[in-house]
Design a protein around this motif. Structure first.
Motif, short mmCIF file in Angstrom:
data_model
loop_
_atom_site.label_atom_id
_atom_site.label_comp_id
_atom_site.label_asym_id
_atom_site.label_seq_id
_atom_site.Cartn_x
_atom_site.Cartn_y
_atom_site.Cartn_z
N ASN A 134 0.84 -1.19 0.00
CA ASN A 134 0.00 0.00 0.00
C ASN A 134 0.88 1.24 0.00
O ASN A 134 2.03 1.21 0.45
CB ASN A 134 -0.91 0.03 1.22
CG ASN A 134 -2.06 -0.96 1.11
OD1 ASN A 134 -2.91 -0.84 0.23
ND2 ASN A 134 -2.08 -1.96 1.98
N MET A 165 -9.99 0.46 3.87
CA MET A 165 -9.45 -0.82 3.42
C MET A 165 -10.52 -1.55 2.62
O MET A 165 -11.65 -1.75 3.10
CB MET A 165 -9.01 -1.68 4.61
CG MET A 165 -8.01 -1.00 5.53
SD MET A 165 -6.50 -0.46 4.71
CE MET A 165 -5.75 -2.02 4.29
N HIS A 221 -7.19 -6.12 1.67
CA HIS A 221 -6.03 -5.52 2.35
C HIS A 221 -5.40 -4.43 1.49
O HIS A 221 -4.20 -4.20 1.55
CB HIS A 221 -4.96 -6.58 2.66
CG HIS A 221 -5.49 -7.73 3.49
ND1 HIS A 221 -5.97 -7.57 4.75
CD2 HIS A 221 -5.62 -9.04 3.18
CE1 HIS A 221 -6.36 -8.75 5.23
NE2 HIS A 221 -6.17 -9.65 4.30
N LEU A 275 -5.51 -0.35 0.27
CA LEU A 275 -5.92 0.98 0.69
C LEU A 275 -6.54 1.70 -0.50
O LEU A 275 -5.93 1.79 -1.57
CB LEU A 275 -4.71 1.76 1.23
CG LEU A 275 -4.99 3.04 1.99
CD1 LEU A 275 -5.69 2.74 3.29
CD2 LEU A 275 -3.69 3.79 2.25
N LYS A 288 -6.08 -2.48 8.95
CA LYS A 288 -5.82 -1.08 9.32
C LYS A 288 -4.64 -0.98 10.30
O LYS A 288 -3.74 -0.14 10.13
CB LYS A 288 -7.07 -0.47 9.96
CG LYS A 288 -8.29 -0.44 9.05
CD LYS A 288 -9.40 0.40 9.63
CE LYS A 288 -9.86 -0.10 10.99
NZ LYS A 288 -10.45 -1.44 10.93
#
Length: 1119
Positions: free
Chosen positions: A861, A1011, A1030, A1032, A883
């Protein structure tokens, strides 16, 4: 006046199936009670420690319990201890009767429990008087007193060993009037293990050893064997390898605190007030802190003004094993320091031993004298005594020097025994004793806590830098575990220090990155250097033991062999990099051509190739030649083991041999006089062999043997069937019993008889005298080598620092190549454009990535904050969607970058960060009466007091543990403060308060992310199944998917179904959708995210305690 009969109270927990406390009069059979308790104890397998004997309080004699439960102890009512305890003596065979333990089969009475301070010393035996004289010198230590093959302790110390280590408590006769006193002990071979256990319990240990052989007492046959305190062990001053963690420092810390007479101009005005319930008042305080690692000589000091939390953070990073305080200070200062330590222990999840000493330890004038005696005038320019901060640092430095002198330098470490004077040894060599050698310490280095990135105890725990959150005894799952590719103990300790103190010096960080990049590209050279480093011992700690004459031959050989390896390594690195390159915080590469380094390497080669006798050299194999050994050393292979005399145990570097099987230390040809003495000793041993053959022929007994015993010396051993007429052979005929007239019976055993002859006695004196001269000369030669290496300790430690840094940088290069890390661009915080930037593209969590199975891949991410447009990210999404992992991932990448390592990302551009704050997870402290919500608010308050524009703030669910309205209000107020113009902190706030999404429109420097989650409807199912991506994504989340996550965790189907019905009923309620600006619907449309419309009526929110303040945004709350 006659004393009434004593009443004994037995607690209900002591006897099974008793609901009330039962009273027993003296008429009760204590013996039957003892049998009952012993039976209960065997069934329950529960340890019951002892208490002092009731005879101290009552003159009435308590009957003795049966043999298996003797020592039943009862306390009468006029004593404050209303408990029944018992102890069980082990059988004589289990605990052992040899080695001077003083136990006899006829002595079965219980020991008399009396304090060592109260006993009449005039009535004690000489051994106990000497024991108490040592106890007077070290009153707060457990005395381990060598008696033959055991280390014994008596009086109160014996009870400590019994209670803490669960050792059998026995007794020893201390005198006719005193009787038996408590005694407990450990074998010589197990001393280190039990010392480590005592240190873990926070006790100090004084080891008293015999410094002369029992058969050669300086005071004659009837005198006591001379004993000296050879080691004084405290948790913070241990030097023994078996008691230390090789991969972490063992710090001793001294603390001093005082009130300032007036408020200085730089006082933090945000410090809490005196009425604060959760945080100590830090205003107008000045603290001095000094740390010392005795094993490595690392010495530092700092001063902390008006900030107790910074002091706690520094203690958490040091993780001291022992803390030194003064016991003669005001109650205010004492309570403040104790509160600081207690909060530090609670936050970090570990405890340290607290040692208290008189105020004279911290006296300013005495401290100056100690510093001048130790370091001369080289610190005069470092500490300005006109400044108060320098004065408090001088106090704590002097206190540490005083404690080191008390514990280490008052204990003598004998090098050799004094040998008895005999006819064959008319002029014995004098005993070599180390005396009061000064422990080699580096000059104290003053430093500023703000000189490195600040990581308080909460951040260390939440980010799991060096200790996992669940198991503090393991390193798995920590950042240290993921990044530790070091191959030496020195490198491992340096890596730990770097992770706990990430640098804020841009030059140092870039220098490390350049070195990592160089070694990453040079594969062959990197592997070659790492192979060489694998054979390098912990020369940093070995140098300290050598300088204090506490090293044994194996340790000296390991030091010399490591230096031989470093000679090759130095030359190769110097050729690649060049000597003298370095940075402000990084040591320069030591020049291999310097005179000090050349002399040291030459001495090391002499020890390895010429002096010590290795197994290969002893066996005389062809591979044992010097060239072969040198070649194997330089090619990076491990040096073969050293077959020296058995390692002298327990801190005495070398002992003279007491048995014929002792092996030599030095090889032939190293010293001419030593070779001559060995030839004489070898001729005497040949005479023994010839004498045995002569006596066999003379007596006609083929099984006759001439042997040696440590106590009896040389003897002739004959089977008893040749000496006892009653013993017959299998054919019924008696064996001959006539022996030469000069045979004198020495010892009778079950099947053999032992004799001596005048001729054998005379030769024994010659043999032992020759052996004594050989051992004494070897001892003196070994001592000379220790002197030479000890004189070069500064050079050795300089090389150790260089090796540690090289090891860490090579490890960084190794993991960067193996895990596809990239070099980040680190920007100075003073840069007007990018001074607050955190720009990470495709970042990965360095620890989670290492724990994934081979067939799984971590989902990367990206993040960009602090670029002038976005400072705070509101992170929303489903539970367990990643998160918290993303929050920690950003912090760990920042820490790795400021350590000089490459980072797990495709690209990273990071500005220097002064502090990282975390508020993650839920915990409570019931002992301190703090709920989860109180702990959460304390952590949040600490962040708000210390946050700066260059800080990185990571919040995970602020406002839990209270009502929804209150929690939502607190979360919004905290967010507004962090992004305000006065602070403008960079950070990520993970929350399930979806109402906070509207803040994105109220503040220009806030943005929302979530997420990603996919809802799938399996065939035949009405309810969807969620899949975590998972990943972002931009925008706020529609929901938290709590019910779906609960179902995946195994919640009962009926409960899940009922929860869904309640959610549907709640969402189908007839509420008009909100209209107007600032609603959740418009916020979702503005961000182009499909969000389920929440039918809520918005209202303005203001803090009740500040009605005049205007809120900067809206908060959607259910009315």
């Amino acid at each position: 006046m006659r004393r009434p009969p004593a009443t004994f109270v037995v607690p209900s927990r002591a006897i099974r199936n008793t609901g009330e406390n039962v009273e027993y009069r003296n008429s009760l059979s204590v013996e039957n009670l003892g049998k009952h308790l012993w039976k209960e104890r065997r069934q329950r397998r529960r340890y019951v420690p002892p208490l002092p004997d009731a005879n101290r309080h009552s003159r009435q004699r308590v009957p003795v319990a049966p043999a298996r439960c003797r020592g039943l102890l009862l306390c009468c009512q006029d004593c404050s201890e209303y408990e029944l305890k018992s102890f069980v003596d082990r059988d004589e065979d289990e605990h052992g009767t040899g080695g001077g333990r003083g136990e006899s089969s006829g002595s079965r009475s219980s020991p008399n429990f009396i304090s060592w301070r109260q006993v009449d010393r005039a009535q004690l035996t000489p051994l106990f008087r000497h024991f108490l004289s040592v106890k007077d010198r070290f009153p707060d230590a457990v005395i381990l007193y060598q008696c033959g093959d055991f280390f014994e302790t008596f009086f109160d110390d014996a009870v400590v060993l019994h209670e803490k280590l669960e050792l059998a408590l026995t007794g020893k006769d201390a005198g006719k009037e005193v009787g038996r006193v408590p005694m407990a002990g450990v074998p010589l071979s197990s001393l280190d293990r039990y010392c480590a256990a005592l240190l873990e319990h926070g006790y100090h240990v004084a080891v008293v050893e015999q410094v002369e052989p029992a058969n050669g007492r300086s005071g004659g046959d009837g005198a006591l064997v001379r004993r000296e305190v050879t080691r004084m062990l405290t948790p913070g001053t241990v030097l023994e390898e078996g008691l230390l963690d090789a991969r972490s420092n063992n710090y001793l810390v001294a603390l001093w605190g005082q009130r300032l007479t007036s408020v200085r101009g730089d006082v933090d005005r945000r410090s809490p007030s005196k009425s604060s319930r959760c945080t100590a008042d830090a205003t107008n305080w000045l603290f001095g802190l000094a740390y010392l690692d005795v094993s490595t000589g690392d010495f530092g000091s700092t001063a902390v003004e008006n900030d107790v939390e910074d002091l706690q953070a520094e203690l958490g990073r040091l993780h001291p094993a022992e803390v030194l305080l003064t016991d003669d200070i005001s109650e205010e200062v004492s309570s403040c320091l104790e509160g600081v330590l207690e909060r530090t222990f609670t936050t970090n999840g570990w405890r340290a031993s607290i040692t208290r000493r008189p105020r004279a330890f911290f006296d300013l004038e005495c401290a100056r004298k100690r510093i001048e005696e130790r370091f001369g005038s080289q610190l005069d320019s470092v500490f300005d005594e006109r400044q108060l901060k320098s004065i408090v640092q001088i106090r704590v430095i002097g206190a540490l020097l005083a404690l080191v002198n008390e514990t280490l330098e008052r204990a003598q470490a004998p090098i050799a025994f004094a040998m008895p004077q005999t006819a064959a040894n008319a002029t014995p060599l004098e005993p070599i004793v180390s005396g009061n050698l000064l422990t080699p310490l580096q000059p104290p280095r003053p430093y500023q806590i703000q000189g490195s990135m600040m990581l308080d105890g909460t951040a260390l725990r939440n980010l799991e830098i060096v200790h996992p959150a669940r198991d503090s005894r393991s390193r798995r799952g920590t950042l240290l575990w993921a990044m530790d590719a070091t191959v030496t103990a020195m490198g491992a300790r340096l890596l730990r220090r770097w992770l706990l103190r990430p640098s804020r010096d841009l030059e140092t960080i870039r220098y490390r990155q350049q070195q990592v990049q160089r070694w990453q590209r040079d594969h062959l050279q990197r592997e070659r250097l790492r192979r060489l480093l694998r054979g390098v011992a912990d020369i940093e700690r070995l140098a300290g033991k050598v300088a204090t004459r506490r090293a044994n031959p194996r340790e000296l050989y390991a030091l010399a062999a490591s230096l031989c390896r470093l000679s090759t390594l130095l030359s190769e690195v110097e050729a690649r990099i060049g000597a003298g390159t370095g940075s402000a915080e990084a040591p320069c590469w030591p020049a291999a051509a310097s005179s000090a380094t050349k002399d040291l390497i030459k001495l090391a080669h002499q020890v390895v190739f010429d002096a010590f006798l290795t197994r290969d050299k002893e066996e005389g194999s062809p591979s044992a030649s010097e060239s072969a050994v040198a070649g194997s050393t330089l090619r990076g292979r491990e040096p073969r083991g050293v077959a020296l005399s058995p390692p002298p145990p327990y801190g005495v570097p070398v002992r003279l041999p007491s048995a014929a099987e002792d092996r030599p230390i030095f090889r032939s040809g190293f010293h001419a006089e030593l070779d001559l003495l060995r030839e004489q000793a070898a001729g005497d041993l040949a005479w023994i062999t010839a004498y045995e053959a002569q006596e066999r022929e003379r007596t006609g007994i083929a099984s006759l043997r001439v042997s040696y015993h440590n106590v009896f010396g040389y003897y002739i051993q004959i089977p008893s069937r040749f000496t006892n007429p009653s013993n017959t052979s299998q054919n019924g005929r008696s064996q001959p019993t006539a022996l030469p007239t000069n045979y004198v019976r020495r010892q009778t055993l079950k099947s053999v008889e032992r004799y001596v002859t005048p001729e054998l006695r005379e030769r024994e004196q010659l043999i032992l005298g020759a052996r004594a001269r050989v051992a004494a000369l070897e001892c003196r030669l070994f001592y000379d080598l220790l002197e030479q290496f000890g004189a070069a300790i500064d050079t050795i430690r300089s090389m150790a620092s260089w090796v540690a840094e090289l090891d860490v940088l090579l490890g960084f290069a190794e993991i960067a190549l193996e895990r596809n890390y990239t070099m980040p661009e680190v920007v100075d915080s003073s840069d007007p454009v990018s001074g607050r930037l955190v720009d990470i593209e495709d970042g990965r969590h360095p620890v989670v990535e290492c724990t994934l199975p081979p067939n799984e891949r971590f989902v990367p991410n990206s993040l960009r904050i602090g670029d002038g447009t976005v400072d705070m990210v509101l992170l929303m999404g489903a539970n367990a969607s990643g998160k918290s992992v993303f929050l920690r991932q950003v912090a760990l990448i920042q820490i790795m970058a400021q350590c000089g390592s490459f980072v797990p990302a495709k690209r990273a551009r990071l500005a220097l960060t002064d502090r990282i704050f975390t508020r993650v997870g839920a915990a409570d402290d019931i002992a301190a009466a703090k709920s989860t919500f109180v702990m959460e608010m304390e952590e949040t308050a600490t962040i708000l007091r210390h946050v700066t524009p260059n800080s990185l703030v990571l919040l995970d669910e602020v406002g839990r543990g209270t009502s929804t309205a209150d929690g939502l209000a607190i979360a919004q107020a905290v967010t507004e403060y962090l992004v305000s113009e006065a602070v403008r902190a960079r950070g990520i706030f993970a929350t399930h308060f979806h109402e906070l999404a509207q803040l994105e429109h109220a503040f220009s420097n806030i943005t929302c992310f979530h997420m990603a989650v996919i809802e799938r409807y399996p065939t035949g199912n009405v309810e969807p199944a969620i899949v975590f991506l998972h990943r972002l994504e931009r925008g706020a989340a529609s929901r938290s998917f709590g019910i779906e996550v609960a179902q995946q965790c195994g919640l009962v189907a009926a409960i899940v179904q009922r929860a869904r019905e309640l959610v549907r009923d709640d969402s189908s309620a007839n509420h008009e959708p909100p209209k107007g600006p600032g609603t959740a619907t418009e916020a979702a449309q503005a961000s182009n995210v499909k969000v389920q419309v929440q039918r809520m009526q918005p209202r303005r929110w203001r803090p009740r305690n500040k009605p005049s303040d205007l809120d900067a945004g809206f908060c959607a709350a259910r009315v």
